[in-house]
Design a protein around this motif. Structure first.
Motif, PDB file in Angstrom:
ATOM      1  N   ILE B 223       4.529  -0.862  -0.093  1.00 38.57           N
ATOM      2  CA  ILE B 223       3.382  -0.122   0.465  1.00 38.57           C
ATOM      3  C   ILE B 223       2.081  -0.737  -0.052  1.00 38.57           C
ATOM      4  O   ILE B 223       1.115  -0.917   0.702  1.00 38.57           O
ATOM      5  CB  ILE B 223       3.468   1.382   0.099  1.00 38.57           C
ATOM      6  N   TYR B 224       2.065  -1.101  -1.326  1.00 34.92           N
ATOM      7  CA  TYR B 224       0.899  -1.767  -1.911  1.00 34.92           C
ATOM      8  C   TYR B 224       0.611  -3.083  -1.176  1.00 34.92           C
ATOM      9  O   TYR B 224      -0.524  -3.358  -0.764  1.00 34.92           O
ATOM     10  CB  TYR B 224       1.145  -2.027  -3.404  1.00 34.92           C
ATOM     11  N   LYS B 225       1.666  -3.876  -0.981  1.00 32.88           N
ATOM     12  CA  LYS B 225       1.518  -5.181  -0.315  1.00 32.88           C
ATOM     13  C   LYS B 225       0.871  -5.010   1.067  1.00 32.88           C
ATOM     14  O   LYS B 225      -0.102  -5.686   1.402  1.00 32.88           O
ATOM     15  CB  LYS B 225       2.907  -5.827  -0.188  1.00 32.88           C
ATOM     16  N   TYR B 226       1.399  -4.059   1.841  1.00 34.59           N
ATOM     17  CA  TYR B 226       0.870  -3.905   3.202  1.00 34.59           C
ATOM     18  C   TYR B 226      -0.517  -3.247   3.197  1.00 34.59           C
ATOM     19  O   TYR B 226      -1.332  -3.501   4.079  1.00 34.59           O
ATOM     20  CB  TYR B 226       1.872  -3.155   4.083  1.00 34.59           C
ATOM     21  N   ALA B 227      -0.770  -2.407   2.202  1.00 35.02           N
ATOM     22  CA  ALA B 227      -2.120  -1.816   2.098  1.00 35.02           C
ATOM     23  C   ALA B 227      -3.144  -2.927   1.865  1.00 35.02           C
ATOM     24  O   ALA B 227      -4.195  -2.968   2.519  1.00 35.02           O
ATOM     25  CB  ALA B 227      -2.165  -0.783   0.968  1.00 35.02           C
ATOM     26  N   GLY B 230      -4.059  -4.761   4.777  1.00 35.23           N
ATOM     27  CA  GLY B 230      -4.899  -4.074   5.751  1.00 35.23           C
ATOM     28  C   GLY B 230      -4.199  -3.040   6.623  1.00 35.23           C
ATOM     29  O   GLY B 230      -4.830  -2.445   7.507  1.00 35.23           O
ATOM     30  N   ASP B 231      -2.943  -2.781   6.387  1.00 43.99           N
ATOM     31  CA  ASP B 231      -2.238  -1.774   7.191  1.00 43.99           C
ATOM     32  C   ASP B 231      -2.851  -0.383   6.944  1.00 43.99           C
ATOM     33  O   ASP B 231      -2.960   0.075   5.805  1.00 43.99           O
ATOM     34  CB  ASP B 231      -0.753  -1.762   6.812  1.00 43.99           C
ATOM     35  N   ALA B 232      -3.267   0.267   8.039  1.00 45.49           N
ATOM     36  CA  ALA B 232      -4.018   1.521   7.910  1.00 45.49           C
ATOM     37  C   ALA B 232      -3.164   2.631   7.306  1.00 45.49           C
ATOM     38  O   ALA B 232      -3.627   3.401   6.450  1.00 45.49           O
ATOM     39  CB  ALA B 232      -4.554   1.954   9.274  1.00 45.49           C
ATOM     40  N   LEU B 233      -1.924   2.725   7.746  1.00 44.74           N
ATOM     41  CA  LEU B 233      -1.072   3.805   7.247  1.00 44.74           C
ATOM     42  C   LEU B 233      -0.731   3.595   5.757  1.00 44.74           C
ATOM     43  O   LEU B 233      -0.722   4.557   4.980  1.00 44.74           O
ATOM     44  CB  LEU B 233       0.195   3.893   8.095  1.00 44.74           C
ATOM     45  N   ALA B 234      -0.498   2.361   5.380  1.00 46.19           N
ATOM     46  CA  ALA B 234      -0.239   2.065   3.959  1.00 46.19           C
ATOM     47  C   ALA B 234      -1.472   2.409   3.123  1.00 46.19           C
ATOM     48  O   ALA B 234      -1.365   2.962   2.022  1.00 46.19           O
ATOM     49  CB  ALA B 234       0.142   0.602   3.786  1.00 46.19           C
ATOM     50  N   ASN B 235      -2.659   2.123   3.661  1.00 45.44           N
ATOM     51  CA  ASN B 235      -3.892   2.497   2.956  1.00 45.44           C
ATOM     52  C   ASN B 235      -4.047   4.012   2.847  1.00 45.44           C
ATOM     53  O   ASN B 235      -4.498   4.527   1.834  1.00 45.44           O
ATOM     54  CB  ASN B 235      -5.111   1.888   3.648  1.00 45.44           C
TER      55      ASN B 235
END
Lengths: 321, 321
Positions: B223-227, B230-235
């Motif tokens: 989740i950190y990696k995708y946040a 720039g992934d909105a849901l991960a953020n």
């Protein structure tokens, strides 16, 4: 010569003064309005005159050890009252400094009223011998004093122990502090009345409170009276309050693992109507490791003198260090 | 002769040992499985042998001051591990007593891992000189160590500081402790993954997490990696976690008014993704009197050795008393 401490409780409208011996006997009492002067120096004039008057009024020869003060937003470290919303003096008031210019006692110390009550309980009341406990004062609001290893927790800035403003309901009741869901909006004399209003709106249960509310001001005392007389809705007000308080006490236990909570103030006097169910809700919500270890006790400070006794105990605590 | 302390971190599967000098250099390390024996005496045999082995392995002449231990449900007062759910030894294990029979050092002390980390921070890390702070460890769960006036708060029974189990959402997520809405069900590595699941169910936002979850195990690291990418849901997962944590820290401040919270563990390494919004939510929910007074800092203990350093610091703390 009798060793005594002067205790002063500064409330929004009234300041109570008492000269107290080491076992908690109040030898003599005084009183001045808090809100007569916007100039703190004039208030100190009044206070000093009243202290002199009550000292002169006793037959006992006094060996005065110092002055202990309880006041809203009283800061122990600085001896200041800081930004107290319900006092006329704005900003930071250097209270102990001003008093030190008038009186030459070894100890002149200030803290907030709930902290003072917590200390009072350890010196004159039911916390004798307890090293870890939390005082909860249930008045108009909810005050607290946290004692760890025998000492009050003042925190890094002198203002620790504001448990009335822990959030217990996200998006809950509006609090005077500007936030939502604070414990004191549920667990206090005013919180109890708000609960009654909510229940009057929500439930269709017949209740004497439905008539009362049309003819007189609804107070926590009235709700207590009708609860004792068996009114179901009035009883539900206390059950709800106990649920909120018990759950909060279980949460507080995770912080400092106290051996007891001591409840003080009007609502605490409701006795089994509040303390018994609060204990049940606390245990039901307690983390396993803390279950059946924590007592809930009513204060043993005599109501009328409690605030002055609490304030005076600051002096004995300081001398014992 | 070099003054050193032995630090031992007892985890569910592995026990890490380090010999540490006064400035936090780990001179040598050891390791044994925690879960090999259900008989605590056999574990102590293994542990003693490994300690002897690593002592013998160094060229430095050691002046060993003692052993500090961090373990789940470690009780400082009794030197016992009590009813630790994730260890094989049931009931009460008299750990420091058993070790005292093998080693003749001046200090042999035990506490839980989060408390040990809090002490470690004051001796080797970013809490040097701080007298009032709260350590929050964000791992699989949420651990905490509360320091007041320079001392860890152990409470009346030795188990204080379980802030992962403060209720932050009435009727909220199921916690391993059997209760609902505990802070650690939201603010921890597993809490972050639960938040992702909830958001995947609730929102229709496109997200790379929707594909990931079908092909591999969703972890806080992913989740950190995708946040970061720039992934909105991960953020949003991090924003939600920060909101829960920031609000809780504001509540904790009312208790002991610390000058800082120190965040440790995997999630704390997310840096600005977590600490910045947590600070914003903390301030937004802070009682007026505490606003802009409390820092949030990442731990300065080196991740790999943090637990062993924390445990060893118990020895220096004890000697400084």
């Amino acid at each position: 010569m009798k060793k005594v401490a002067i205790g002063i409780d500064i409330g929004g409208t009234n300041s109570a003064i008492g000269i107290v011996d080491e076992v908690g006997t109040v030898l003599t009492r005084g009183n001045i309005p808090t809100d007569r002067h916007s100039d703190i120096n004039l208030y100190i004039d009044d206070l000093a005159a009243e202290i002199e008057r009550i000292i002169a009024s006793t037959d006992v020869e006094l060996d005065i050890q110092g002055i202990g003060l309880g006041a809203p937003n009283g800061n122990y470290y600085n001896g200041t009252i800081e930004f107290a919303p319900n006092l006329r003096w704005k900003g930071v008031v250097e209270l102990t400094k001003l008093l030190s210019e008038r009186f030459n006692y070894p100890v002149i110390k200030l803290t907030n009223d709930a902290n003072a009550a917590a200390l009072g309980e350890s010196i004159y009341g039911c916390a004798k011998g307890l090293k870890n406990y939390i005082m909860i004062t249930l008045g108009t609001g909810l005050g607290s004093g946290v004692v760890i290893n025998g000492d009050l927790v003042y925190g890094h800035d002198g203002f620790a122990g504001e448990l009335g403003h822990v959030c217990v309901e996200n998006g809950g009741r509006e609090c005077g502090c500007g936030r939502l869901g604070c414990l004191e909006t549920y667990c206090s004399a005013t919180g109890l009345v708000r609960t009654a209003y909510e229940l009057l709106g929500k439930s269709n249960k017949p209740s004497v409170l439905r008539e009362v509310v049309n003819t007189e001001k609804l107070t926590s005392k009235l709700i207590y009276k009708y609860a004792i007389e068996g009114d179901a809705l009035a009883n539900e007000c206390f059950r709800f309050t106990a649920e909120k308080l018990g759950k909060a006490l279980a949460d507080f236990t995770t912080f400092s693992s106290p051996e007891a909570f001591i409840l003080f103030g009007g609502l605490a006097n409701a006795g089994d109507l509040l303390i018994k169910p609060t204990k049940e809700y606390m245990e039901a919500n307690m983390l396993e490791i803390f279950k059946n270890k924590v007592a809930i006790k009513p204060s043993e400070l005599p109501g009328a003198d409690a605030a002055v006794l609490g304030a005076s105990s600051l002096v004995w605590k300081e001398l014992s260090k």
